[in-house]
Design a protein around this motif. Structure first.
Motif, PDB file in Angstrom:
ATOM      1  N   GLY A  71      41.465  44.696  43.779  1.00 21.75           N
ATOM      2  CA  GLY A  71      42.464  45.360  44.610  1.00 21.75           C
ATOM      3  C   GLY A  71      43.626  44.457  44.951  1.00 21.75           C
ATOM      4  O   GLY A  71      43.585  43.248  44.772  1.00 21.75           O
ATOM      5  N   GLY A  72      44.667  45.084  45.446  1.00 21.60           N
ATOM      6  CA  GLY A  72      45.899  44.376  45.781  1.00 21.60           C
ATOM      7  C   GLY A  72      47.073  45.303  45.608  1.00 21.60           C
ATOM      8  O   GLY A  72      46.980  46.505  45.877  1.00 21.60           O
ATOM      9  N   LEU A  73      48.182  44.776  45.111  1.00 18.98           N
ATOM     10  CA  LEU A  73      49.393  45.558  44.893  1.00 18.98           C
ATOM     11  C   LEU A  73      49.323  46.152  43.491  1.00 18.98           C
ATOM     12  O   LEU A  73      49.430  45.438  42.495  1.00 18.98           O
ATOM     13  CB  LEU A  73      50.619  44.662  45.054  1.00 18.98           C
ATOM     14  N   ALA A  74      49.164  47.468  43.393  1.00 14.67           N
ATOM     15  CA  ALA A  74      48.903  48.113  42.106  1.00 14.67           C
ATOM     16  C   ALA A  74      50.139  48.232  41.225  1.00 14.67           C
ATOM     17  O   ALA A  74      50.026  48.427  40.016  1.00 14.67           O
ATOM     18  CB  ALA A  74      48.292  49.493  42.331  1.00 14.67           C
ATOM     19  N   ARG A  88      19.055  43.188  40.457  1.00 19.02           N
ATOM     20  CA  ARG A  88      17.773  42.863  39.855  1.00 19.02           C
ATOM     21  C   ARG A  88      17.722  43.464  38.447  1.00 19.02           C
ATOM     22  O   ARG A  88      18.081  44.633  38.275  1.00 19.02           O
ATOM     23  CB  ARG A  88      16.615  43.425  40.685  1.00 19.02           C
ATOM     24  N   PRO A  89      17.282  42.739  37.444  1.00 16.78           N
ATOM     25  CA  PRO A  89      16.974  41.307  37.523  1.00 16.78           C
ATOM     26  C   PRO A  89      18.266  40.490  37.544  1.00 16.78           C
ATOM     27  O   PRO A  89      19.298  40.940  37.083  1.00 16.78           O
ATOM     28  CB  PRO A  89      16.196  41.060  36.235  1.00 16.78           C
ATOM     29  N   GLY A  90      18.187  39.288  38.049  1.00 13.21           N
ATOM     30  CA  GLY A  90      19.350  38.416  38.119  1.00 13.21           C
ATOM     31  C   GLY A  90      19.647  37.792  36.783  1.00 13.21           C
ATOM     32  O   GLY A  90      18.992  38.093  35.785  1.00 13.21           O
ATOM     33  N   PRO A  91      20.596  36.863  36.697  1.00  8.98           N
ATOM     34  CA  PRO A  91      21.403  36.429  37.834  1.00  8.98           C
ATOM     35  C   PRO A  91      22.594  37.356  38.063  1.00  8.98           C
ATOM     36  O   PRO A  91      23.004  38.085  37.159  1.00  8.98           O
ATOM     37  CB  PRO A  91      21.883  35.045  37.392  1.00  8.98           C
ATOM     38  N   ALA A  92      23.128  37.307  39.265  1.00  4.62           N
ATOM     39  CA  ALA A  92      24.309  38.086  39.608  1.00  4.62           C
ATOM     40  C   ALA A  92      25.555  37.230  39.474  1.00  4.62           C
ATOM     41  O   ALA A  92      25.513  36.001  39.597  1.00  4.62           O
ATOM     42  CB  ALA A  92      24.184  38.617  41.029  1.00  4.62           C
ATOM     43  N   ASN A  93      26.664  37.900  39.243  1.00  9.29           N
ATOM     44  CA  ASN A  93      27.967  37.240  39.163  1.00  9.29           C
ATOM     45  C   ASN A  93      28.931  37.960  40.094  1.00  9.29           C
ATOM     46  O   ASN A  93      29.081  39.184  40.004  1.00  9.29           O
ATOM     47  CB  ASN A  93      28.525  37.305  37.742  1.00  9.29           C
ATOM     48  N   VAL A  94      29.562  37.216  40.976  1.00  9.52           N
ATOM     49  CA  VAL A  94      30.633  37.786  41.786  1.00  9.52           C
ATOM     50  C   VAL A  94      31.945  37.354  41.143  1.00  9.52           C
ATOM     51  O   VAL A  94      32.221  36.158  41.022  1.00  9.52           O
ATOM     52  CB  VAL A  94      30.562  37.332  43.249  1.00  9.52           C
ATOM     53  N   VAL A  95      32.728  38.336  40.724  1.00 12.51           N
ATOM     54  CA  VAL A  95      33.934  38.059  39.940  1.00 12.51           C
ATOM     55  C   VAL A  95      35.157  38.580  40.684  1.00 12.51           C
ATOM     56  O   VAL A  95      35.290  39.791  40.918  1.00 12.51           O
ATOM     57  CB  VAL A  95      33.845  38.708  38.548  1.00 12.51           C
ATOM     58  N   LEU A  96      36.035  37.660  41.060  1.00  9.34           N
ATOM     59  CA  LEU A  96      37.343  38.039  41.596  1.00  9.34           C
ATOM     60  C   LEU A  96      38.271  38.254  40.406  1.00  9.34           C
ATOM     61  O   LEU A  96      38.733  37.306  39.777  1.00  9.34           O
ATOM     62  CB  LEU A  96      37.889  36.942  42.511  1.00  9.34           C
ATOM     63  N   ALA A  97      38.505  39.521  40.067  1.00  6.38           N
ATOM     64  CA  ALA A  97      39.425  39.884  38.987  1.00  6.38           C
ATOM     65  C   ALA A  97      40.201  41.092  39.487  1.00  6.38           C
ATOM     66  O   ALA A  97      39.891  42.234  39.154  1.00  6.38           O
ATOM     67  CB  ALA A  97      38.663  40.194  37.701  1.00  6.38           C
ATOM     68  N   PRO A  98      41.217  40.897  40.320  1.00  6.57           N
ATOM     69  CA  PRO A  98      41.750  41.962  41.170  1.00  6.57           C
ATOM     70  C   PRO A  98      42.416  43.136  40.457  1.00  6.57           C
ATOM     71  O   PRO A  98      42.573  44.192  41.051  1.00  6.57           O
ATOM     72  CB  PRO A  98      42.760  41.213  42.050  1.00  6.57           C
ATOM     73  N   ALA A  99      42.872  42.948  39.206  1.00  7.90           N
ATOM     74  CA  ALA A  99      43.564  44.011  38.465  1.00  7.90           C
ATOM     75  C   ALA A  99      44.874  44.402  39.131  1.00  7.90           C
ATOM     76  O   ALA A  99      45.461  45.429  38.787  1.00  7.90           O
ATOM     77  CB  ALA A  99      42.665  45.239  38.289  1.00  7.90           C
ATOM     78  N   SER A 100      45.336  43.608  40.067  1.00 12.24           N
ATOM     79  CA  SER A 100      46.521  43.939  40.855  1.00 12.24           C
ATOM     80  C   SER A 100      47.246  42.662  41.249  1.00 12.24           C
ATOM     81  O   SER A 100      46.656  41.573  41.281  1.00 12.24           O
ATOM     82  CB  SER A 100      46.129  44.702  42.131  1.00 12.24           C
ATOM     83  N   ALA A 101      48.510  42.814  41.591  1.00 11.83           N
ATOM     84  CA  ALA A 101      49.271  41.685  42.108  1.00 11.83           C
ATOM     85  C   ALA A 101      48.794  41.337  43.511  1.00 11.83           C
ATOM     86  O   ALA A 101      48.055  42.094  44.151  1.00 11.83           O
ATOM     87  CB  ALA A 101      50.759  42.013  42.110  1.00 11.83           C
ATOM     88  N   SER A 102      49.226  40.185  43.997  1.00 14.48           N
ATOM     89  CA  SER A 102      48.660  39.618  45.228  1.00 14.48           C
ATOM     90  C   SER A 102      49.553  39.748  46.449  1.00 14.48           C
ATOM     91  O   SER A 102      49.109  39.486  47.564  1.00 14.48           O
ATOM     92  CB  SER A 102      48.376  38.128  45.002  1.00 14.48           C
ATOM     93  N   MET A 103      50.819  40.147  46.238  1.00 21.37           N
ATOM     94  CA  MET A 103      51.808  39.945  47.300  1.00 21.37           C
ATOM     95  C   MET A 103      51.645  40.837  48.522  1.00 21.37           C
ATOM     96  O   MET A 103      52.377  40.678  49.489  1.00 21.37           O
ATOM     97  CB  MET A 103      53.228  40.110  46.730  1.00 21.37           C
TER      98      MET A 103
END
Length: 484
Positions: A372-375, A444-459
């Motif tokens: 999420g962010g600025l689409a 489950r089952p692991g491992p899990a990955n938390v991925v910051l990949a916003p698909a949007s600009a940040s401003m």
């Protein structure tokens, strides 16, 4: 648009407008002044600019008698100054065009350093970095410049540089008229910056300008047919070849992958019957998580290899360059592993195409996605539909989460979604990380990955994608005193 009628030899005494005083505009100003041009600077947001009211300047005839406009990449063609210049037939150059026109000869007297040019919606910076690493492994004094790092107008003035790995945005290419790269690549084309270009067709056409007058090779991506179409439409120099890259087994004229080996059938002397080994996927293992480098990184490596080979690098230099390459920050960067959960910072994934590539490298059902962010008017249905199998949960940030929330509801209703209240921007990433940690505990089952990949600009909530990534990394490191 027009770029003809003026060359660098006519700059002395020429009246030149520099539109925009960002990094590239200031560098252009220095070069023009050193060539004896009479320069007027135009920028609504820079106090030191000679002109700050662009509309009034144009209306009052400020373009009368102007010989050249040098446009910074942030200025769209519809800007009244640039549109007025084009209408009057005044040449408009990008900083890239100015750099091409002002190239210095190399110290050995063999002419200016050749350019190996890279553009695409995503992957440009990684590819250029890999290419620079390969060239240096081959003994060249190579410099990455353009849309990344030092402005081109400064690099081309250094006679010690042997070859330049040039990253080019569509903005920079729009007003570039005479560049003739030794070899050029378009990595991919996906909807982006359509507010600047006006349409996907115009955006793609500007990307395709990188191929014009290519000398040795035009590199395209078999997974993106539009890149091959752009090669077909380009007016290249006689003898320049089309070289494809593929994640599959390559045909003659292509680079690809056979089992776990990167191979060349585009430049190898025996390419009609044999493939030359360039390296292995193990040479890229440091560019991904526990599952190795994701597919888009392998594609970037193949594109960089094709450009390096076109320049004359040996396969050993390609391999050594890949091994030595360190990725830039906020690009599929592993931040930490906490309680069996891997935390990945891909804040540079500022559009849907980049986010799709980032998620593709993970196992099904293993990803908690922070997005999420600025689409910027983008839609996310295709992204969610293509990558919903990777998702174990989603944490939505941003001032307007509705575009992503709607796509998730339509195409992945089974995936848990948590929205972070955007009202307190100071703690948004800490709250997002805590919510992601809770979702990751259920994988489950692991491992899990938390991925910051916003698909949007940040401003909307951060000053830049870099600040967003740094905020994410700081919040992750705060989860455990053992994470430094």
């Amino acid at each position: 648009m027009t770029g003809a009628g003026l060359t660098v030899h006519g700059l002395s005494g020429a009246r030149v407008l520099v539109a925009g005083l960002g990094v590239s505009g200031r560098a252009a100003l220095e070069v023009l002044a050193s060539r004896g041009a009479v320069v007027t600077t135009v920028d609504e947001h820079a106090e030191e600019a000679d002109v700050r009211d662009v509309a009034r300047f144009v209306a009052d005839g400020g373009l009368d008698g102007v010989d050249l406009v040098v446009a910074s990449p942030g200025w769209p063609p519809a800007n009244p100054l640039l549109a007025g210049a084009v209408e009057r037939g005044v040449p408009v150059w990008s900083e890239v065009e100015l750099a091409w026109q002002t190239r210095a000869d190399r110290a050995d007297g063999s002419g200016p350093a050749p350019w190996l040019a890279v553009t695409g919606t995503n992957g440009k910076t990684t590819t250029v970095g890999m290419l620079e690493s390969m060239l240096r492994a081959g003994g060249e004094h190579a410099v990455a410049a353009g849309n990344v790092g030092t402005p081109l107008v400064r690099v081309v003035a250094d006679p010690s540089v042997d070859v330049i790995a040039v990253e080019l945005s569509s903005f920079q290419l729009h007003f570039t008229h005479s560049m003739s790269a030794q070899a050029a690549a378009v990595l991919n084309v996906a909807p982006d910056h359509l507010d600047w270009h006006g349409s996907l067709e115009a955006y793609a056409a500007d990307k395709g300008r990188v191929y014009e007058r290519a000398q040795i090779a035009c590199v395209y991506n078999l997974a993106d047919p539009l890149t091959e179409d752009l090669v077909r439409e380009a007016d290249v120099l006689e003898g320049a070849r089309a070289i494809g890259i593929t994640l599959g087994t390559p045909s003659v004229g292509q680079l690809g992958v056979v089992e776990d080996v990167l191979v060349d059938r585009g430049f190898a002397p025996q390419r009609h019957t044999h493939a030359a080994e360039l390296g292995t996927l193990a040479d890229l293992a440091h560019l991904g998580g526990a599952d190795g480098a994701p597919p888009h990184v392998v594609q970037d490596a193949l594109a960089a290899a094709a450009l390096a080979l076109a320049h004359g690098c040996q396969p050993a230099a390609v391999r050594d360059g890949l091994r030595a390459f360190a990725p830039g920050e906020h690009r599929s960067q592993a931040v930490a592993e906490v309680d069996g959960v891997r935390w990945i910072d891909d804040s540079k994934a500022t559009n849907a195409h980049a986010a799709a590539a980032a998620l593709a490298g993970f196992a099904p059902g293993s990803v908690v996605w922070i997005a999420g962010g600025l689409a910027k008017g983008a839609t996310f249905d295709a992204l969610v539909e293509a990558r919903r199998d990777r998702l174990a949960g989603v944490v939505l940030i941003g001032a307007d989460p509705e575009p992503l929330a709607g796509a998730l509801a339509r195409h992945a209703p089974e995936v848990p979604v948590v929205r972070v209240d955007p009202s307190d921007t100071g703690t948004v990433m800490q709250r997002a990380v805590e919510q992601a940690r809770q979702l990751a505990a259920s994988v489950r089952p692991g491992p899990a990955n938390v991925v910051l990949a916003p698909a949007s600009a940040s401003m909307d909530q951060f000053r830049s994608y870099a600040e967003r990534g740094e905020s994410f990394a700081a919040a992750v490191r705060a989860l455990s005193p053992d994470v430094g």
